[in-house]
Design a protein around this motif. Structure first.
Motif, PDB file in Angstrom:
ATOM      1  N   ILE B 283      29.122  37.795  13.955  1.00 12.98           N
ATOM      2  CA  ILE B 283      30.227  36.856  13.835  1.00 12.98           C
ATOM      3  C   ILE B 283      30.688  36.854  12.383  1.00 12.98           C
ATOM      4  O   ILE B 283      30.017  37.372  11.493  1.00 12.98           O
ATOM      5  N   ALA B 284      31.849  36.281  12.159  1.00 11.90           N
ATOM      6  CA  ALA B 284      32.473  36.353  10.834  1.00 11.90           C
ATOM      7  C   ALA B 284      31.537  35.834   9.742  1.00 11.90           C
ATOM      8  O   ALA B 284      30.794  34.877   9.950  1.00 11.90           O
ATOM      9  N   GLN B 285      31.569  36.490   8.621  1.00 11.53           N
ATOM     10  CA  GLN B 285      30.845  36.066   7.406  1.00 11.53           C
ATOM     11  C   GLN B 285      29.318  36.153   7.531  1.00 11.53           C
ATOM     12  O   GLN B 285      28.600  35.673   6.679  1.00 11.53           O
ATOM     13  N   GLU B 286      28.821  36.738   8.613  1.00  8.28           N
ATOM     14  CA  GLU B 286      27.374  36.758   8.787  1.00  8.28           C
ATOM     15  C   GLU B 286      26.744  37.727   7.781  1.00  8.28           C
ATOM     16  O   GLU B 286      27.261  38.809   7.543  1.00  8.28           O
ATOM     17  N   ARG B 287      25.609  37.318   7.217  1.00  6.19           N
ATOM     18  CA  ARG B 287      24.948  38.178   6.231  1.00  6.19           C
ATOM     19  C   ARG B 287      23.504  38.416   6.628  1.00  6.19           C
ATOM     20  O   ARG B 287      22.884  37.598   7.296  1.00  6.19           O
ATOM     21  N   ILE B 288      22.989  39.560   6.206  1.00  6.18           N
ATOM     22  CA  ILE B 288      21.584  39.868   6.494  1.00  6.18           C
ATOM     23  C   ILE B 288      21.015  40.668   5.324  1.00  6.18           C
ATOM     24  O   ILE B 288      21.717  41.497   4.727  1.00  6.18           O
ATOM     25  N   VAL B 289      19.746  40.349   4.993  1.00  5.21           N
ATOM     26  CA  VAL B 289      19.061  41.153   3.976  1.00  5.21           C
ATOM     27  C   VAL B 289      18.293  42.232   4.739  1.00  5.21           C
ATOM     28  O   VAL B 289      17.415  41.932   5.551  1.00  5.21           O
ATOM     29  N   THR B 290      18.658  43.487   4.508  1.00  8.16           N
ATOM     30  CA  THR B 290      18.020  44.577   5.252  1.00  8.16           C
ATOM     31  C   THR B 290      16.712  44.982   4.591  1.00  8.16           C
ATOM     32  O   THR B 290      16.400  44.566   3.472  1.00  8.16           O
ATOM     33  N   ASP B 292      15.678  47.311   2.994  1.00  8.56           N
ATOM     34  CA  ASP B 292      15.702  47.863   1.638  1.00  8.56           C
ATOM     35  C   ASP B 292      15.942  46.782   0.597  1.00  8.56           C
ATOM     36  O   ASP B 292      16.123  47.077  -0.585  1.00  8.56           O
ATOM     37  N   GLY B 293      15.980  45.500   1.025  1.00 10.87           N
ATOM     38  CA  GLY B 293      16.098  44.403   0.076  1.00 10.87           C
ATOM     39  C   GLY B 293      17.524  44.069  -0.329  1.00 10.87           C
ATOM     40  O   GLY B 293      17.747  43.203  -1.162  1.00 10.87           O
ATOM     41  N   VAL B 294      18.497  44.760   0.279  1.00  5.77           N
ATOM     42  CA  VAL B 294      19.892  44.524  -0.097  1.00  5.77           C
ATOM     43  C   VAL B 294      20.519  43.523   0.863  1.00  5.77           C
ATOM     44  O   VAL B 294      20.362  43.637   2.082  1.00  5.77           O
ATOM     45  N   GLU B 295      21.212  42.533   0.315  1.00  4.99           N
ATOM     46  CA  GLU B 295      21.919  41.598   1.195  1.00  4.99           C
ATOM     47  C   GLU B 295      23.266  42.205   1.550  1.00  4.99           C
ATOM     48  O   GLU B 295      24.007  42.645   0.685  1.00  4.99           O
ATOM     49  N   ARG B 296      23.541  42.232   2.835  1.00  8.43           N
ATOM     50  CA  ARG B 296      24.760  42.887   3.286  1.00  8.43           C
ATOM     51  C   ARG B 296      25.575  41.975   4.179  1.00  8.43           C
ATOM     52  O   ARG B 296      25.012  41.190   4.942  1.00  8.43           O
ATOM     53  N   ALA B 297      26.908  42.136   4.069  1.00  8.50           N
ATOM     54  CA  ALA B 297      27.794  41.421   4.986  1.00  8.50           C
ATOM     55  C   ALA B 297      27.893  42.270   6.245  1.00  8.50           C
ATOM     56  O   ALA B 297      28.167  43.464   6.175  1.00  8.50           O
ATOM     57  N   CYS B 298      27.634  41.657   7.392  1.00  4.62           N
ATOM     58  CA  CYS B 298      27.689  42.439   8.631  1.00  4.62           C
ATOM     59  C   CYS B 298      29.139  42.737   8.964  1.00  4.62           C
ATOM     60  O   CYS B 298      29.958  41.825   9.054  1.00  4.62           O
ATOM     61  N   PRO B 299      29.458  44.009   9.172  1.00  2.00           N
ATOM     62  CA  PRO B 299      30.840  44.340   9.505  1.00  2.00           C
ATOM     63  C   PRO B 299      31.213  43.769  10.871  1.00  2.00           C
ATOM     64  O   PRO B 299      30.346  43.617  11.734  1.00  2.00           O
ATOM     65  N   GLY B 319      16.500  47.351  10.152  1.00  2.00           N
ATOM     66  CA  GLY B 319      15.936  46.044  10.422  1.00  2.00           C
ATOM     67  C   GLY B 319      16.163  45.086   9.268  1.00  2.00           C
ATOM     68  O   GLY B 319      16.537  45.486   8.169  1.00  2.00           O
ATOM     69  N   GLY B 320      15.924  43.789   9.547  1.00  2.00           N
ATOM     70  CA  GLY B 320      16.071  42.777   8.512  1.00  2.00           C
ATOM     71  C   GLY B 320      14.743  42.563   7.798  1.00  2.00           C
ATOM     72  O   GLY B 320      13.659  42.737   8.379  1.00  2.00           O
ATOM     73  N   LEU B 321      14.834  42.138   6.536  1.00  2.00           N
ATOM     74  CA  LEU B 321      13.628  41.913   5.739  1.00  2.00           C
ATOM     75  C   LEU B 321      12.863  40.693   6.262  1.00  2.00           C
ATOM     76  O   LEU B 321      11.634  40.658   6.229  1.00  2.00           O
ATOM     77  N   ASN B 322      13.607  39.715   6.795  1.00  2.00           N
ATOM     78  CA  ASN B 322      12.993  38.465   7.252  1.00  2.00           C
ATOM     79  C   ASN B 322      11.982  38.658   8.377  1.00  2.00           C
ATOM     80  O   ASN B 322      11.042  37.898   8.515  1.00  2.00           O
ATOM     81  N   GLN B 350      30.287  51.837   7.715  1.00  2.00           N
ATOM     82  CA  GLN B 350      30.815  50.703   6.959  1.00  2.00           C
ATOM     83  C   GLN B 350      29.783  50.159   5.972  1.00  2.00           C
ATOM     84  O   GLN B 350      30.128  49.728   4.882  1.00  2.00           O
ATOM     85  N   LEU B 351      28.513  50.206   6.380  1.00  2.00           N
ATOM     86  CA  LEU B 351      27.467  49.699   5.492  1.00  2.00           C
ATOM     87  C   LEU B 351      27.025  50.754   4.487  1.00  2.00           C
ATOM     88  O   LEU B 351      26.285  50.452   3.557  1.00  2.00           O
ATOM     89  N   GLY B 352      27.462  51.983   4.694  1.00  2.00           N
ATOM     90  CA  GLY B 352      27.003  53.069   3.834  1.00  2.00           C
ATOM     91  C   GLY B 352      25.510  53.305   4.005  1.00  2.00           C
ATOM     92  O   GLY B 352      24.798  53.645   3.074  1.00  2.00           O
TER      93      GLY B 352
END
Lengths: 334, 798
Positions: B283-290, B292-299, B319-322, B350-352
């Motif tokens: 959903i819009a604006q959702e973020r996840i720390v993957t 690799d420790g990087v916080e990313r905005a989910c496309p 996967g997520g770090l959490n 999109q996430l590279g």
């Protein structure tokens, strides 16, 4: 008396002729003795006074003298002419080892040479040459060739787009559909389409963002892999001018089924992939209006640079686009 | 795709078939394969255990080690590494061994102490990247390593690694089992699947509907795990296939992925809520720390695994770090999913972020293997960690396996392959492929395609299977038969060849330059009003637009060659230019141009008596010769109005009738300087117009048998009057008796006023039906002189 005078004249002229070394002098001498107003004529003018029985004797002697003198003068003339020519020729002598006037012959680009050779070989097998646009619709370059959206080959990294639906063609296969659309349901169809193609590659020794392909396309009633192989073997033997060992391998192209790649066994570099081909996918035939149950076909795609590199043993694809005259001029003889 | 030969042998009986043979057979049946790593024996290098290590009596940096290599007596070895310590296990090169680098191990005295062998580092063994505990100094082996055994066994180096170059359609061969089926089909051998398909619980609990982009989803809980390194054999197999071992939990997921093709993901069970687990779109604006420790905005549109609290993983990508597995994890939830390939592809782009699993998901996988993959992982955990407990596989979204039954006709096989096969031959090929096949009637079969082969959906795909297993080399070759069409070139194609040939024989060298140029290269164009078309995402400024002119490319070539000391440049190229349409056409306008240049003429002539042509006249002469070759009459060269980048006083417009064919002239000296070029003559011609202007056939006129009469006229005219105008005046005024007027002298200087020039023409007169009389010729000739006098103020030169 006349007799003696004639003989004396003969001797006198004979001596003089031998002494002469210039043509002009000889000509003057000839006039002086043998001319209309010359000495011999003057001498004979006195013949009227001779007794009639002497006339034939003197007459014949006079003719003899005239003949003799004419001959030696002519001989001398010829001799002098010869030596004049000789000395003139000597004066005209040039240094034949100096370079000739520069009439240089230029060269055709090796890609042109290879394309012309490919065209000639296929022409000999009943093909015609077709052309298509270099800037192409996505539809012809991908979609109609069974490469739908999201197919890996469509990555933006692979193609140069100018608009979302328009790109520089990535292969000459894009002319397949256009040609088929124009010709269907005509058979036999034998077409080759040479042209420039573009891919988003960084230029290095084996990659070029621009290169040249040739597409061959056949549609007919009885075309099978057998004819595909026969056509390719004939082509390869002629283009390389020698019988390389060849290897036919199954492969995958979205627009042919079955697909086939061909390798040749290079004496130094081992197996080299030389072209891709296959039986035209039935969906493509149907798309343009051929009944795929009745008609079959094959398509072949090859890179002209690759063929040129093998044919001439060229080590770096960038040579073709750098246009160094030291490179180009080697193809004066091509 | 890398394949361990040893590991592959677990799934297919390849006894007696050498790796090279497998590679070559795979290549010939459609999967290019080559040997990536040959088996090596490392003879003489064995596992040893250091019994004691003390400082060398006379060298601080050397250690004196006593090493047990399983022989009767331990060895004394001097070693320079700092990480030697009692009880560690190491690789020992015994006396007489030849190292991979060629070094021969001999008894040696080091600072007075005898050393009976060498303790090896990774690099000395040629094993860089192999050991998981790679560090400075010598290579440390696991405690499980068997003393005295060969190190190559320890590292699995007796295995051969085969590399496959998979085509996009063969996703089945992204797994060892898939490759096993392929090898089995080729060699007609048996396939061995390690475990039977498990029984599954279909989770009927009321849960949120998963997104349609999730095609199948199953999980399995595994508890009482100890996180530790995997055993050596598993590490070796993963290493051989290019995967770095990490720990037993991760290694097993990778192991199963290589075996089945199905990526698995392990969540720490304690960090997620399985009851609210769902697969949904971001959903819009959702973020996840993957991971690799990087916080990313989910496309937008990305598929997420989430519970009610938070997103847990970007499906198919990372996967997520959490919820990640850590050293403390004891219970995991293993996930096997099947996600929409195009979506995974978009998201990863999109996430590279590209991973082994994303690259698999985007190719499309076989959802059928999900339960098997989970159960297989559970069985491996049990093997590695015997205390572990696996719950049953729970299917949240079942894979709807499509049943694919295709009709195959023998006659169709023959039509495509060109070979007649018997029913038995056809049936046998599908038996080898493990496809279901039933003969419906003679020459017609119903073929059931297994789910692992998503690439097969049409009859013709089945025919390819037959052809490739039959062997392309066995298909005979034959020339095309039937109605033979006439191979020929169009007129235009023939003329294009002629133009190239003519220019070539006139001494020009053909170039081939890039279509894509920089934005700045729009000079010397015939189409100054056309803005070059831009490439959407250019790779560089150098290749940013489609060119609208050839000459800058040729000038670049000239610059390159002149800089390298070349002289006598004579270049030409025929190419396409691309212009934006004024109206909304789907494609740009492609126009053809012929362009060329002559530069850096070297005065190589050895005598002043030989004429040294100026570049302009040389090039003009070449063009005149070309036009005459093409049968073009009436081509005119007229002084051109000064145009940018052309020499204002040395440029001519080439016209044909009313149309402008192109320009020939000298390069403006300012531009020549920019390109570091000496005087350069250049031209461009509208190739399309040129081709269209070539007459259909040679225009024959009868050859007169009457003699010609020649009159020379010498005139003095104003210096500015172009010779071309005088010549036109001669033809216009002379009448039909004039056959040809030839300029034979142009003179200025002494004896003539400074603003005048002398020109002299030889005029040939001839009639077709009679010998001309002097009077007739005089009348015509006087007309010419009179006309030139009136029109141009030309006076006869006395």
């Amino acid at each position: 008396m006349v007799q003696e005078k004639l003989l004396a004249l003969k001797d006198e002229v004979s001596v003089k002729v031998t002494q002469i070394s210039e043509l002009d002098e000889l000509r003057n001498l000839k006039v002086h003795y043998l001319g209309k107003k010359g000495e011999l004529t003057a001498l004979l003018r006195g013949m009227g006074q001779l007794p009639s029985e002497m006339k034939p004797v003197i007459g014949s002697l006079a003719n003899e003298v005239r003949q003799h003198l004419q001959t030696i003068i002519e001989d001398k003339e010829h001799q002098l002419e010869q030596s004049a020519l000789q000395s003139a020729l000597e004066k005209e002598t040039i240094d034949v080892t100096l370079p000739g006037y520069p009439c240089s012959i230029g060269s055709l680009h090796p890609i042109t040479l290879v394309l012309q050779e490919i065209e000639d070989i296929f022409k000999g097998m009943g093909f015609q040459v077709a052309e298509g646009p270099e800037v192409e619709l996505d539809y012809y370059n991908f979609e109609a060739l069974n490469i739908p959206a999201e197919h890996p080959a469509r990555d933006e990294q692979d193609s140069f787009y100018i608009r979302p639906d328009t790109l520089l063609r990535t292969h000459t296969s894009s002319m397949q559909l256009r040609t088929l659309e124009q010709r269907a349901p005509q058979v036999p169809l034998r077409i080759i389409g040479p042209g420039k193609v573009y891919r988003r590659d960084v230029d290095d020794a084996t990659h070029s963002h621009q290169f040249t392909q040739v597409e061959a396309l056949v549609v007919d009633r009885d075309v099978s892999m057998k004819e595909l192989k026969g056509t390719l073997l004939e082509f390869l033997e002629r283009i390389f001018g020698a019988k390389f060992e060849t290897r036919f391998r199954p492969s995958f192209f979205p627009f042919t089924e079955p697909s086939m790649e061909v390798d040749i066994l290079h004496p130094k570099r081992g197996w080299l992939e030389i072209l891709g081909s296959g039986m035209v996918h039935p969906a493509i035939l149907e798309r343009v209006g051929y009944d795929s149950e009745e008609f079959t076909g094959f398509a072949v795609g090859m890179g002209a640079e690759r063929i040129a590199m093998i044919k001439y043993d060229i080590e770096d694809i960038r040579h073709f686009y750098r246009n160094d005259l030291n490179f180009l001029k080697q193809f004066v003889a091509g | 795709m890398l394949v361990s030969y040893e590991w592959l042998s677990e799934y297919v009986n390849i006894e007696g078939i050498a790796p090279e043979e497998i590679a070559s057979a795979l290549t010939c049946s459609g999967i290019e394969a080559s040997i990536k790593r040959e088996a090596t024996s490392l003879a003489g290098i064995v596992v040893g255990q250091i019994l004691s290590a003390k400082k060398h009596p006379s060298a601080d940096r050397l250690n004196l080690c006593v090493v047990n290599v399983g022989a009767d007596e331990p060895l004394e070895i001097v070693c320079g590494a700092s990480n030697v310590a009692p009880s560690v296990k190491v690789a020992v090169a015994t006396l007489g061994t030849t190292m991979p680098g060629g070094l021969k191990i001999k008894k040696a005295k080091l600072r007075g102490v005898e050393s009976c062998g060498m303790i090896c580092s990774e690099a000395e063994l040629g094993l860089t990247g192999f050991a998981s505990n790679a560090s400075e100094g010598i290579l440390l082996l696991d405690h499980s390593a068997q003393i005295g055994s060969n190190v190559s066994d320890y590292f699995g180096l007796t295995d051969t690694v085969i590399e496959l170059e998979l085509t996009a359609n063969r996703t089945d061969c992204l797994s060892l089992i898939g490759i096993a089926y392929e090898v089995a089909a080729i060699f007609d051998r048996e396939v061995k699947i390690p475990i039977a398909p498990p029984a599954c619980i279909v989770d009927k609990a009321k849960r949120v509907e998963f997104t349609d982009k999730c095609l199948a989803y199953a999980v399995q809980k595994i508890s009482k795990l100890n996180i530790e390194p995997s055993p050596r054999w598993m590490q070796n197999r993963l290493t051989a296939m290019g995967i770095r071992p990490i720990n037993n939990v991760v290694d097993v997921t990778n192991y199963v992925m290589l075996e089945t093709g199905q990526p698995l993901h392990a969540f720490d069970y304690s960090k997620i809520n399985i009851n609210t687990l769902e697969v949904r779109e971001a959903i819009a604006q959702e973020r996840i720390v993957t991971l690799d420790g990087v916080e990313r905005a989910c496309p937008k549109g990305a598929i997420l695994i989430a519970d009610s609290a938070q997103p847990l993983a970007v499906a198919g990508v990372m996967g997520g770090l959490n919820s990640a597995v850590t050293e403390e994890t004891t219970t995991i939830l293993l996930e096997a999913g099947l996600f929409h390939p195009a979506q995974v592809r978009r998201t990863s782009r999109q996430l590279g972020l590209r991973s082994e699993s994303s690259s698999r998901f985007e190719k499309g996988l076989n959802g059928e293997v999900l339960p098997y993959a989970l159960a297989r992982a559970a069985s491996l955990y049990k093997e590695l960690s015997p205390t572990s407990v696996a719950d049953a596989v729970r299917v949240f979204k079942a894979y709807a396996a499509p049943k694919k039954i295709l009709t195959l006709r023998n006659q169709r096989v023959q039509k495509i392959m060109g070979v007649r096969l018997s029913d038995d031959e056809v049936i046998d090929i599908f038996r080898r492929l493990r496809f279901g096949i039933e003969q419906a009637k003679e020459g017609t079969y119903a073929v059931e395609v297994p789910n692992r082969r998503p690439d097969i959906s049409l009859e013709v795909d089945l025919i390819e299977e037959i052809a490739r297993l039959y062997g392309y080399s066995r298909i005979p070759s034959q020339m095309l038969t039937g109605t033979q069409p006439v191979g020929m070139y169009t007129k235009e194609q023939k003329w294009l060849r002629e133009i190239r040939a003519a220019l070539r024989y006139l001494g020009m060298n053909e170039t081939l330059t890039y279509t894509l140029t920089s934005q700045d290269e729009k000079r010397l164009t015939r189409y100054p009003k056309s803005q070059p078309i831009n490439i959407s995402l250019p790779m560089s400024n150098e290749y940013a637009v489609l060119r609208t002119t050839l000459l800058p490319s040729l000038l670049e070539v000239a610059r390159y060659n002149v800089r390298r000391g070349q002289t006598d440049l004579a270049l030409f190229e025929m190419s396409t230019l691309y212009l934006e349409h004024a109206t909304a056409e789907p494609l740009p306008q492609e126009v053809r141009e012929l362009a060329g240049l002559i530069a850096a003429r070297e005065a190589t002539l050895w005598s002043a008596e030989l004429p040294q042509p100026q570049p302009f006249y040389l090039l003009k002469g070449i063009l005149e010769a070309l036009f005459s070759r093409l049968g073009l009459t009436g081509v005119r060269f007229q002084k051109h109005e000064p145009a940018a980048d052309w020499h204002p006083g040395r440029t001519a417009q080439i016209t044909l009738g009313e149309k402008s064919l192109g320009l020939v002239g000298e390069l403006h000296p300012a531009l020549a300087k920019e390109y570091s070029l000496p005087a350069t003559a250049l031209f461009h011609v509208d190739l399309g117009l040129l081709l269209a202007s070539i007459p259909e056939r040679v225009n024959y006129t009868k050859v007169s048998k009457y003699p010609k009469v020649t009159r020379d006229i010498a005139l003095v005219v104003d210096k500015k009057i172009p010779a071309g105008d005088l010549e036109e005046g001669i033809y216009r005024s002379a009448g039909e008796l004039l056959e040809k007027a030839t300029l034979f002298d142009v003179y200025w200087g002494a004896q003539i006023d400074a603003d005048k020039k002398g020109v002299a023409y030889a005029l040939n007169y001839r009639a077709h039906d009679r010998t001309l009389t002097d009077d007739e010729v005089d009348i015509a000739n006087n007309k010419v002189i009179e006309y030139l006098r009136k029109q141009f103020g030309a006076a006869l030169r006395s």
